[in-house]
Design an enzyme around this catalytic site. Structure first.
Site, mmCIF file in Angstrom:
data_model
loop_
_atom_site.group_PDB
_atom_site.id
_atom_site.type_symbol
_atom_site.label_atom_id
_atom_site.label_comp_id
_atom_site.label_asym_id
_atom_site.label_seq_id
_atom_site.Cartn_x
_atom_site.Cartn_y
_atom_site.Cartn_z
ATOM 1 N N ASP A 100 48.790 67.220 12.620
ATOM 2 C CA ASP A 100 47.378 67.513 12.830
ATOM 3 C C ASP A 100 47.219 68.011 14.267
ATOM 4 O OD1 ASP A 100 44.469 67.297 12.552
ATOM 5 O OD2 ASP A 100 44.901 65.869 10.961
ATOM 6 N N ASP A 197 42.384 70.870 13.142
ATOM 7 C CA ASP A 197 41.114 70.160 13.108
ATOM 8 C C ASP A 197 39.961 71.043 13.615
ATOM 9 O OD1 ASP A 197 40.044 67.345 12.787
ATOM 10 O OD2 ASP A 197 39.389 67.734 14.841
ATOM 11 N N GLU A 238 40.859 73.788 9.340
ATOM 12 C CA GLU A 238 39.650 73.139 8.835
ATOM 13 C C GLU A 238 38.478 73.961 9.380
ATOM 14 O OE1 GLU A 238 37.351 68.815 8.855
ATOM 15 O OE2 GLU A 238 38.343 69.523 10.646
ATOM 16 N N HIS A 312 40.827 62.284 4.434
ATOM 17 C CA HIS A 312 40.468 61.059 5.157
ATOM 18 C C HIS A 312 38.991 61.025 5.555
ATOM 19 C CE1 HIS A 312 41.043 64.153 8.070
ATOM 20 N NE2 HIS A 312 40.444 63.411 8.977
ATOM 21 N N ASP A 313 38.258 62.097 5.308
ATOM 22 C CA ASP A 313 36.820 62.132 5.639
ATOM 23 C C ASP A 313 35.938 61.977 4.411
ATOM 24 O OD1 ASP A 313 37.355 62.662 8.340
ATOM 25 O OD2 ASP A 313 37.404 64.827 7.996
HETATM 26 C C1 GLC Z 1 37.655 66.603 11.634
HETATM 27 C C2 GLC Z 1 38.438 65.421 11.151
HETATM 28 C C3 GLC Z 1 37.615 64.187 11.319
HETATM 29 C C4 GLC Z 1 37.297 64.020 12.782
HETATM 30 C C5 GLC Z 1 36.631 65.274 13.352
HETATM 31 C C6 GLC Z 1 36.644 65.252 14.845
HETATM 32 O O1 GLC Z 1 36.545 66.852 10.846
HETATM 33 O O2 GLC Z 1 38.866 65.626 9.837
HETATM 34 O O3 GLC Z 1 38.265 63.041 10.824
HETATM 35 O O4 GLC Z 1 36.448 62.923 12.963
HETATM 36 O O5 GLC Z 1 37.300 66.441 12.967
HETATM 37 O O6 GLC Z 1 37.944 65.397 15.339
#
Ligand code: GLC
Ligand code: CA
Length: 531
Positions: A100, A197, A238, A312-313
């Protein structure tokens, strides 16, 4: 698609949230050695790549997404040597490792920020965004203004997420070089790719008042990943804000930016305007329509898609989109069939392979996720506790973060007494019980991924939506010149299907033999068309 992108479509990615996966030394926190122990398990599912949520040094304000040292492993998770051993064991098994990469922000405990906040003329000051007054009304994703006052220098800094996650200023060439060095550091250590991310936020659009998709986004991404030295790695962004045009740019074959992106249209369904804690009516037809739209778009533009239902979100898909009470096996397997035989790269999140459903709790002590805890603090007293917890149970990210249930023993076979309560349904839903059950979600996934890997039609083959104007069902085809498959996924109500096609069932969750006939709720089947 480039040849590499084509090749990447053979991947099946299993996502691990290290804190909650397997605790090897019984301190209650999942760790790297725990992952190494379970590699054969992951391989046996049919995955050939692992995306590891952050395992770097972090004060854990956002569980590792606030990084204080990009080049070392969090003490609680083990050492860099443990990580090297884990990586070697993955490679031995022909598995890729995707790390990540959190490039939009650091932790406020990172050396760069500790320096930066000392004085206005500190050499690290420009690594972050500072201003005398908030420059806009941007809100932090976890609540409150995105601008935090810092007393030492009497200025505000920008944080799109937690207060302890200051945004990096990518306009500073030094920041870009730091991130390039981080990428190269891990690639030299053998990493095969990165999940990036909130990548579309590294370029801000202050002019149009948008915290993301800024004018220099593509330039920055190309700097990171368009270089010859790293052209072999897999990258997935993402990118919440990416629409059609942007996606073409982010992953187009001639662009040298990313391998693929996560597109979230189907994942936000069932939520109202209030976001993740706001339940709204939902029917699976809506999800089908979103999936179809993106499948057709990606195919038409020859772009590799990602296929996913959880991470995980997100709370558990069987609870959100299926029926986690009477039809847990059926709906978990139907959802998998609906999504993962489409064209693209499957991503599956730990616990999904055994049909893990959402946990339930009305005790704030059982929550850890900063987004949920902040939501609770903001709304406590405004809503009744009952209303508040109903919303929290619906949307919390902790649903995906309860320790993995390996068996029915104490602490669900996870390790020591865990950092977050064990999953309340662990006696019923755990790896051991699932694998030995007649209705095993794991075995179904195994068969599904085997079918996918053994038939080119599911990899490079074409996709066609053949649902027509039917309601409550999704029917699609995958095919090459040599082989043809029809996938039928029935939704929550019974449906009768009449199709005159000579075919045989090769995978089913209810023992179906023929394509025509009555489909029970959540029944699905894959048919090989005879020629
Ligand atoms: C992304 C991650 C999340 C995190 C956010 C800030 O959305 O998937 O878990 O809290 O970024 O890093
Ligand atoms: Ca541990």
């Amino acid at each position: 698609m480039t040849d590499r992108q084509n090749e990447f479509q053979k991947m099946v990615v299993y996502q691990i949230y290290p804190r909650s996966f397997k605790d090897s030394n019984s301190d209650g926190i999942g760790d790297i050695n725990g992952i190494t122990e379970k590699l054969d398990y992951i391989k046996s599912l049919g995955a050939n790549a692992i995306w590891l949520s952050p395992c770097y040094k972090s004060p854990n304000e956002d569980n590792g997404y606030d990084i204080s040292d990009y080049r070392d492993i969090m003490d609680e998770f083990g050492t860099l040597d443990d990580w090297k051993r884990m990586t070697a064991e993955m490679h031995k098994r022909g598995m890729k490792l995707i790390m990540d990469l959190v490039a939009n922000h650091t932790s406020s405990e990172h050396k760069w920020f500790k320096e930066a906040r000392k004085s206005k003329d500190n050499p690290y000051r420009d690594y972050y965004y500072w201003a005398d007054e908030p420059l806009n009304d941007w809100q932090a994703c976890f609540g409150g203004s995105a601008w935090q006052y810092d007393e030492a220098t009497n200025q505000y800094y920008l944080h799109s997420y937690a207060v302890g996650q200051p945004d990096l200023n990518w306009e500073n060439p030094k920041v870009r070089q730091e991130m390039i060095d981080v990428v190269d550091y891990w690639v030299k250590l053998g990493v095969d790719g990165f999940r990036c991310d909130v990548l579309d936020q590294i370029s801000k659009d202050f002019v149009n008042n948008k915290n993301g998709n800024g004018p220099r986004l593509h330039e920055y991404i190309k700097m990171l990943f368009g270089r010859e030295e790293v052209s072999h790695i897999f990258t997935v962004g993402e990118c919440w804000g990416a629409g059609e045009d942007n996606i073409k740019q982010l992953i187009g074959a001639d662009r040298k930016e990313l391998s693929t992106v996560f597109q979230f249209d189907h994942i936000v369904l069932g939520r109202g305007d209030g976001g993740r804690f706001d339940p709204a009516p939902f029917v699976l037809d809506e999800m089908r329509d979103k999936l179809v739209k993106w499948q057709l778009f990606m195919q038409k533009n020859d772009l590799p898609a990602t296929l996913f239902l959880e991470n995980h979100d997100q709370p558990r898909c069987v609870s959100r989109f299926g029926n986690d009470a009477e039809k847990r096996y059926e709906s978990a397997t139907m959802l998998a069939t609906m999504v993962y035989l489409q064209k693209g790269i499957p991503f599956i999140y730990q616990g999904q392979e055994i049909g893990t459903a959402n946990p339930y709790s009305e005790n704030i002590e059982d929550y850890d996720d900063i987004e949920t805890v902040n939501f609770y603090k903001r709304n406590k007293g405004k809503l009744t506790d009952k209303e508040l917890f109903a919303k929290m149970n619906f949307g919390t990210r902790d649903a995906a973060r309860r320790p993995m249930s390996w068996d029915e023993s104490e602490n669900s076979g996870f390790g020591g007494k865990p950092w977050l309560p064990i999953y309340n349904r662990y006696k019923e839903i755990n790896v051991k019980a699932d694998m030995t059950s007649e209705k095993s979600v794991f075995r179904y996934y195994q068969q599904l991924f085997r079918l996918r890997s053994e038939n080119e039609a599911f990899i490079s083959g074409a996709y066609d939506n053949v649902t027509g104007n039917r309601k409550g069902i999704y029917i699609y085809k995958r095919y090459t010149n040599d082989e043809r498959f029809i996938i039928v996924c029935n939704f929550e109500n019974s449906n009768e299907l009449k199709l005159d096609i000579d075919c045989e069932a090769v995978l089913t969750n209810c023992g179906r033999k023929t394509i025509s006939g009555m489909y029970e709720p959540y029944e699905c089947a894959v048919f090989r068309v005879n020629r």
